[in-house]
Design a protein around this motif. Structure first.
Motif, short mmCIF file in Angstrom:
data_model
loop_
_atom_site.label_atom_id
_atom_site.label_comp_id
_atom_site.label_asym_id
_atom_site.label_seq_id
_atom_site.Cartn_x
_atom_site.Cartn_y
_atom_site.Cartn_z
N MET A 27 0.73 -1.25 -0.03
CA MET A 27 -0.02 -0.17 -0.04
C MET A 27 0.71 1.20 -0.06
O MET A 27 0.32 2.27 -0.44
CB MET A 27 -0.95 -0.20 1.25
N VAL A 28 2.04 1.14 0.56
CA VAL A 28 2.92 2.23 0.83
C VAL A 28 3.36 3.02 -0.56
O VAL A 28 3.11 4.27 -0.90
CB VAL A 28 4.39 1.61 1.13
N ARG A 29 3.55 2.24 -1.62
CA ARG A 29 3.90 2.79 -2.86
C ARG A 29 2.92 3.99 -3.54
O ARG A 29 3.09 4.95 -3.97
CB ARG A 29 4.26 1.66 -3.81
N GLY A 30 1.59 3.28 -3.23
CA GLY A 30 0.35 4.36 -3.83
C GLY A 30 0.50 5.73 -3.12
O GLY A 30 0.31 6.53 -3.65
N ILE A 31 0.61 5.42 -1.86
CA ILE A 31 0.77 6.71 -1.09
C ILE A 31 1.93 7.55 -1.51
O ILE A 31 1.73 8.98 -1.53
CB ILE A 31 0.56 6.53 0.55
N LEU A 32 2.89 6.89 -1.58
CA LEU A 32 4.34 8.01 -2.12
C LEU A 32 3.92 8.44 -3.57
O LEU A 32 4.59 9.57 -3.51
CB LEU A 32 5.46 6.88 -1.94
N GLN A 33 3.63 7.57 -4.05
CA GLN A 33 3.29 8.17 -5.58
C GLN A 33 2.28 9.48 -5.44
O GLN A 33 2.66 10.31 -6.28
CB GLN A 33 2.57 7.31 -6.33
N ILE A 34 1.31 9.32 -4.69
CA ILE A 34 0.28 10.65 -4.54
C ILE A 34 1.29 11.64 -4.13
O ILE A 34 1.16 13.09 -4.44
CB ILE A 34 -0.60 10.36 -3.55
N MET A 35 2.02 11.53 -2.98
CA MET A 35 2.88 12.47 -2.52
C MET A 35 3.79 13.32 -3.49
O MET A 35 4.06 14.30 -3.58
CB MET A 35 3.51 12.09 -1.12
N THR A 36 4.40 12.32 -4.33
CA THR A 36 5.18 12.69 -5.53
C THR A 36 4.46 13.69 -6.40
O THR A 36 5.00 14.66 -6.78
CB THR A 36 5.85 11.62 -5.81
N LYS A 37 3.51 13.18 -6.68
CA LYS A 37 2.69 13.83 -7.70
C LYS A 37 2.12 15.43 -7.13
O LYS A 37 2.24 16.36 -8.13
CB LYS A 37 1.23 13.21 -7.99
N LEU A 38 2.05 15.32 -5.82
CA LEU A 38 1.38 16.61 -5.29
C LEU A 38 2.52 17.42 -5.23
O LEU A 38 2.43 18.72 -5.69
CB LEU A 38 1.19 16.61 -3.85
N SER A 39 3.90 17.09 -5.16
CA SER A 39 4.97 18.00 -5.24
C SER A 39 5.38 18.34 -6.55
O SER A 39 5.48 19.66 -6.95
CB SER A 39 6.19 17.31 -4.41
N LYS A 40 5.44 17.35 -7.56
CA LYS A 40 6.25 17.47 -8.74
C LYS A 40 5.07 18.41 -9.75
O LYS A 40 5.39 19.11 -10.51
CB LYS A 40 6.35 16.48 -9.54
#
Lengths: 246, 225
Positions: free
Chosen positions: A175-188
Motif C-alpha cells: 500500500m505504501v507505494r500508492g501513497i508515496l506516488q500521490i505525495m510525489t505527484k502533489l509535489s512535482k
C-alpha cells in the motif's frame, strides 16, 4: 526568491523538566518539500505537531507567510485551514461516509457551497482512484484507501502547506507505494509545499529539497536534499543512513 | 370455584383500570427519560471540560443521586419541596422531576465516559481540519459517543421503568397502586386474587422491559465484535 510559507525561530519545548526540542530554526518556501529525518524519539513528530498548534511550545515563534502566529486556540483554528495535516493513523471519522468526511470541514468551517465542494471532491477522489467509494464508510476500506481519503480530506481545504506525519508507517508494504506516488505527484505536478516525516529513505531522497536531521530534539543537519544523501556532514547522520540499510 | 378467580381481572372495568395505571407508569418514565437525557447530555459534556471546580460539583451531584435511594428522593420532592418552597405541582410532575434529576445524574456519567473513550487522535484530526471545539463536539465526538453509550442508556431506561413501581408511595395511581386497590376490593370474594393481579403486572412489566433488554444486549454484542 519564492515566497516564504513557514519560518520557525528559536523554538523550544519542554515537557516538565525534559527539554524536548532545542532551539529549532528553519525556513520553508513555496513549493519546497522538507523532510524531517532522524531516529525514533528524536522529536520529529513533536516538531511537526507544533507547526499547527496540536502541541504548544515553550518559547520561540512560528511565522506563517511572514506573520507571527499568536498561539491562541482561536488563531490556530484559523491558521489550520491553511496548514493541512495527515496522520499515521488516518483518523477518518467512523460515523461519516467518505464523502461526508471530505465535505465536513469545507462546508462547516469555510462555509463553502456543498454542491461545489462535492464536485471538487469527486475530482480528487478520481485522482486517487477511489471515486467508487464516496458512499462507503471508513470501516469498509483498507488502510491504504483510508490514507488516500485522509489526504483528499486535507487537500480539499486548499491548504498552502501540508504536514505529513509518518503517513505510510502503519500500511502494508504494497500500500505504501500508492501513497508515496500521490505525495510525489502533489509535489512535482501541483508544487505543493510539504513537510514530511518519514522512514522511507528512498522516497525522501527523491522528493526532499531540504532535509532536517534531528536527534534528541536538536537539528544536527539542515542540508539540501541531494547533498544530505550524497554526503552527510555529520557522522551521526551517516550512521543513521547506514542503519536504515540505505 | 378456584379457577374462576381469573374473573377478577375482567370484572367491571378492572382490566381497563390496570392498563390505565400501566399507561401512567409508562408516560412518567418516558417524560423523565426525555428530560433527564437532555440534561444529562449537557452535564456529561460539562464534565469533560478542564475546569476542576465544575467537575467537582457535577461529581457531587452524580454521587448524591446515585447514593440516595429513589424512594427517599420521591419523598423529598413530594413532602419537603412543596412545604419549603411553596410549590404545589401535581404528584406526577413531582415524580417526573425526581426521576429526571436521577436520570440526568446517571446519564451524565455515561456521556462523560463515552466522550472520553473516543480516541484522542479523532479529536486531533478534527482540530487539524480547522473545526472549532463546538463543531468538533457536534459532528465528531457526540455522534461517536452516542453509539458507545446506547447499550448503557437502554439499560438505564429499563431501570427507570422498573422503578416507577415506587410511585404508589406518593399516591400516584400507577399500575401497582391500582392492582392493590383491586386486590383489596376483592379480598373477601377471591382471597387468591393477589396472585393473579401481581402475576399480570409482572407480565406487563416484562413485556415492556424485556425487548429493551434484548436490544441493549444485541448492541453491546455488536460493539464487542
Amino acid at each position: 526568491m519564492t515566497e516564504e510559507i513557514l519560518r520557525v525561530e528559536n523554538l523550544n519545548k519542554f515537557y516538565g523538566d525534559r527539554h524536548i526540542l532545542h532551539d529549532i530554526n528553519f525556513t520553508l518556501h513555496q513549493g519546497e518539500v522538507l523532510t524531517l529525518l532522524g531516529p525514533s524519539g528524536s522529536g520529529k513528530s513533536t516538531l511537526i505537531r507544533c507547526l499547527n498548534g496540536l502541541e504548544d511550545f515553550s518559547s520561540g515563534a512560528v511565522y506563517f507567510k511572514g506573520e507571527k502566529i499568536k498561539p491562541t486556540d482561536k488563531n490556530w483554528q484559523e491558521i489550520r485551514q491553511k496548514i493541512g495535516m495527515v496522520f499515521q493513523s488516518y483518523d477518518l471519522f467512523p460515523n461519516l461516509t467518505v464523502m461526508e468526511n471530505i465535505l465536513l470541514a469545507p462546508t462547516k468551517v469555510q462555509k463553502r457551497a456543498k454542491d461545489q465542494v462535492a464536485q471538487e471532491a469527486e475530482g480528487l477522489l478520481k485522482d486517487v482512484g477511489l471515486e467508487k467509494y464516496a458512499d462507503s464508510y471508513p470501516r469498509e476500506l483498507s488502510g491504504g484507501q483510508k490514507q488516500r481519503i485522509a489526504i483528499v480530506r486535507a487537500l480539499i481545504m486548499h491548504p498552502e502547506v501540508m504536514l505529513l506525519d509518518e503517513v505510510t508507517a502503519s500500511l502494508d508494504p504494497e500500500m505504501v507505494r500508492g501513497i508515496l506516488q500521490i505525495m510525489t505527484k502533489l509535489s512535482k505536478k501541483h508544487h505543493m509545499t510539504m513537510i514530511i516525516v518519514t522512514h522511507e529513505m528512498g522516497f525522501a531522497e527523491q522528493i526532499a529539497d531540504q532535509v532536517l536531521f534531528l536527534e534528541d530534539g536538536r537539528i544536527l543537519e539542515n542540508t539540501p536534499g541531494k547533498a544530505f544523501f550524497a554526503q552527510p556532514k555529520t557522522e551521526r547522520a551517516r550512521d543513521f543512513l547506514e542503519s536504515m540499510d540505505f | 370455584m378456584e379457577h374462576s378467580v381469573i374473573n377478577v381481572l375482567f370484572v367491571g372495568n378492572n382490566f381497563a383500570r390496570i392498563m390505565q395505571g400501566l399507561w401512567t407508569s409508562v408516560w412518567i418514565s418516558v417524560d423523565s427519560l426525555a428530560a433527564g437525557l437532555v440534561l444529562g447530555t449537557l452535564l456529561g459534556i460539562l464534565r469533560t471540560l478542564p475546569s476542576k471546580p465544575l467537575r467537582f460539583i457535577l461529581r457531587l451531584y452524580l454521587e448524591f443521586f446515585r447514593i440516595v435511594p429513589t424512594i427517599v428522593l420521591l419523598y423529598l420532592v413530594y413532602y419537603i419541596l412543596p412545604r419549603s418552597f411553596n410549590i404545589s405541582w401535581p404528584a406526577s410532575w413531582m415524580a417526573i422531576l425526581a426521576f429526571a434529576l436521577w436520570v440526568a445524574a446517571e446519564f451524565s456519567d455515561i456521556v462523560r465516559g463515552a466522550i472520553e473513550s473516543v480516541p484522542v487522535t479523532q479529536k486531533e484530526s478534527g482540530l487539524a481540519l480547522g473545526l472549532s471545539k463546538t463543531q468538533l463536539f457536534r459532528y465528531v465526538l457526540l455522534p461517536q459517543a452516542v453509539q458507545l453509550e446506547l447499550p448503557a442508556t437502554i439499560n438505564l431506561a429499563t431501570r427507570v421503568i422498573k422503578t416507577t413501581s415506587l410511585l404508589m408511595m406518593i399516591s400516584i395511581m400507577d399500575v401497582i397502586a391500582i392492582g392493590q386497590q383491586i386486590i383489596e376490593a376483592n379480598n373477601q370474594k377471591y382471597p387468591t386474587a393477589v396472585f393473579w393481579i401481581y402475576g399480570l403486572i409482572f407480565i406487563l412489566y416484562f413485556i415492556i422491559d424485556y425487548p429493551l433488554s434484548l436490544w441493549s444486549k444485541k448492541l453491546a454484542a455488536k460493539e464487542n465484535r
